[in-house]
Write an enzyme that holds these catalytic residues in place. Sequence first.
Site, PDB file in Angstrom:
ATOM      1  N   HIS A 120       6.222   4.818   5.094  1.00  0.00           N
ATOM      2  CA  HIS A 120       6.507   5.360   3.765  1.00  0.00           C
ATOM      3  C   HIS A 120       7.534   6.486   3.946  1.00  0.00           C
ATOM      4  O   HIS A 120       7.555   7.153   4.979  1.00  0.00           O
ATOM      5  CB  HIS A 120       5.188   5.913   3.218  1.00  0.00           C
ATOM      6  CG  HIS A 120       5.224   6.387   1.805  1.00  0.00           C
ATOM      7  ND1 HIS A 120       5.728   7.614   1.443  1.00  0.00           N
ATOM      8  CD2 HIS A 120       4.802   5.805   0.654  1.00  0.00           C
ATOM      9  CE1 HIS A 120       5.608   7.769   0.130  1.00  0.00           C
ATOM     10  NE2 HIS A 120       5.048   6.689  -0.376  1.00  0.00           N
ATOM     11  N   GLN A 199      -3.283   4.844   3.198  1.00  0.00           N
ATOM     12  CA  GLN A 199      -3.735   3.506   2.777  1.00  0.00           C
ATOM     13  C   GLN A 199      -4.933   3.006   3.587  1.00  0.00           C
ATOM     14  O   GLN A 199      -5.351   1.865   3.412  1.00  0.00           O
ATOM     15  CB  GLN A 199      -2.582   2.499   2.884  1.00  0.00           C
ATOM     16  CG  GLN A 199      -1.393   2.821   1.994  1.00  0.00           C
ATOM     17  CD  GLN A 199      -1.697   2.714   0.491  1.00  0.00           C
ATOM     18  OE1 GLN A 199      -2.679   2.100   0.076  1.00  0.00           O
ATOM     19  NE2 GLN A 199      -0.853   3.327  -0.311  1.00  0.00           N
ATOM     20  N   LYS A 222      -5.918   8.621  -3.985  1.00  0.00           N
ATOM     21  CA  LYS A 222      -6.004   7.209  -3.586  1.00  0.00           C
ATOM     22  C   LYS A 222      -7.434   6.835  -3.174  1.00  0.00           C
ATOM     23  O   LYS A 222      -7.722   5.689  -2.879  1.00  0.00           O
ATOM     24  CB  LYS A 222      -5.037   6.918  -2.440  1.00  0.00           C
ATOM     25  CG  LYS A 222      -3.558   7.064  -2.847  1.00  0.00           C
ATOM     26  CD  LYS A 222      -2.652   6.585  -1.730  1.00  0.00           C
ATOM     27  CE  LYS A 222      -1.239   7.106  -1.830  1.00  0.00           C
ATOM     28  NZ  LYS A 222      -0.410   6.425  -2.815  1.00  0.00           N
TER      29      LYS A 222
HETATM   30  N1  PLP Z   1       1.968   7.297   3.110  1.00  0.00           N
HETATM   31  C1  PLP Z   1       1.644   6.093   2.630  1.00  0.00           C
HETATM   32  C2  PLP Z   1       1.397   4.964   3.580  1.00  0.00           C
HETATM   33  C3  PLP Z   1       1.523   5.900   1.257  1.00  0.00           C
HETATM   34  O1  PLP Z   1       1.194   4.697   0.779  1.00  0.00           O
HETATM   35  C4  PLP Z   1       1.737   6.992   0.387  1.00  0.00           C
HETATM   36  C5  PLP Z   1       1.677   6.816  -1.080  1.00  0.00           C
HETATM   37  O2  PLP Z   1       1.831   5.749  -1.604  1.00  0.00           O
HETATM   38  C6  PLP Z   1       2.063   8.234   0.940  1.00  0.00           C
HETATM   39  C7  PLP Z   1       2.166   8.347   2.299  1.00  0.00           C
HETATM   40  C8  PLP Z   1       2.295   9.429   0.082  1.00  0.00           C
HETATM   41  O3  PLP Z   1       1.141   9.792  -0.579  1.00  0.00           O
HETATM   42  P1  PLP Z   1       1.147  10.960  -1.678  1.00  0.00           P
HETATM   43  O4  PLP Z   1       2.243  10.612  -2.648  1.00  0.00           O
HETATM   44  O5  PLP Z   1      -0.204  10.913  -2.269  1.00  0.00           O
HETATM   45  O6  PLP Z   1       1.434  12.230  -0.962  1.00  0.00           O
END
Ligand code: PLP
Length: 401
Positions: A120, A199, A222
């Site tokens: 991500h 995830q 999440k």
């Molecule tokens: N890492 C992964 C694998 C994610 O799926 C996400 C969000 O979709 C994030 C990091 C970032 O999460 P957040 O926006 O809650 O900080």
Amino acid sequence: MYDVEQVRADFPILARTIYNKYPLVYLDNGATTQKPRQVVEAMTEEYYNVNANVHRGVHFLSQQATELHEASRETVRKFVGAASTREIIFTRGTTESINLVAACFPFRKGDEVIVSEMEHHSNIVSWQLQERRGVKLRVIPITDEGELCLDAYASLFNEHTRLVSVAHVSNVLGTVNPVKTLVDMAHDHGVPILIDGAQSAPHMAVDVQALGCDFFAFSGHKVYGPTGVGVLYGREEWLDRLSPYMGGGEMIKNVSFERTTFNELPFKFEAGTPDYVATTGLARAIDYVQALGMDQIEAHERDLTQYAMEQMMLVPEMHIYGPKQHHDAVVSFRVGNIHPLDMGTLLDRLGIAIRTGHHCAEPLMHRLGTEGTCRASFGLYNTRAEVDALVKAIDRVRGMF
Ligand code: PLP
């Protein structure tokens, strides 16, 4: 026995009708999950009856709010299997947790950080921002099936490697990475490793001590908790070596213009008033998933994902990304030449909420040779009937083109 209908009754939003016509089929759980009554009611109760700033007050309410906040930290500690609450830092989410480590890690010019091609953006850009400190990124490639190339991973280590940071589960491919192997290989080179658990924490039991990772990050929203709160787990020996993140109240011991000293863990990393109502909400969300049982949730979602992949493959011209095995509750797909945005928009008109686009993983999209995908992601309240509705709707959209 997992009673999904009973679970659904705890989530009022699932009873909504979309466009006054279709029952909501919410399949965007990878982006955020819906909240059970228990979470919302606990937060409302705290605002109505307890609210006061934590840690600083001598008065009754402040002490009660502090007790709730610190009890939430203990709930999180048990949830991830950390040795001590000193190792549980409250942040705003996975993104902030990763940024904290990136900003505070004692890097020097020429140091290298290993990430993977399936990350991500928050697990890419946080490290890229450290390029101003001379840090370079090295990237583990993935196979055509969407798994990490472990041989390539092994070959990336050298005397400059300072840290590894990889996702537990890919938010696009659903790949469940072999974390224990990744950790062991990093430690064989004396290198600490951060696991992005955004995830994984919602879908499976996590034990950071069994995994052996040095840092673990996840987001409350999440895991059926509120927005605005997340967690960074860090092994105490590593957190001690990190410099403070933000300056302000809570994170200091003594302040003077000559010399300021910092608070002990975990407060050293928690400047300012924390979102103490959200931490209560997160703790109630954790209570909720643990009462259902993480193993039960995982089994339910694995069954659903498997069923979804089987049924979706019956749709002509269906392409599903990601591995057949080691596949978690995310299914990315495209149908023929239908643009993901068109598919997502038309599914929405039928009451089905999925996500389309690059899913904050542009380098992965380049690797897959597509500008975006459609993504259905499942949660503990989804049903086989909803999968059937999705598949029927996808086929209907296909027929329109
Ligand atoms: N890492 C992964 C694998 C994610 O799926 C996400 C969000 O979709 C994030 C990091 C970032 O999460 P957040 O926006 O809650 O900080």
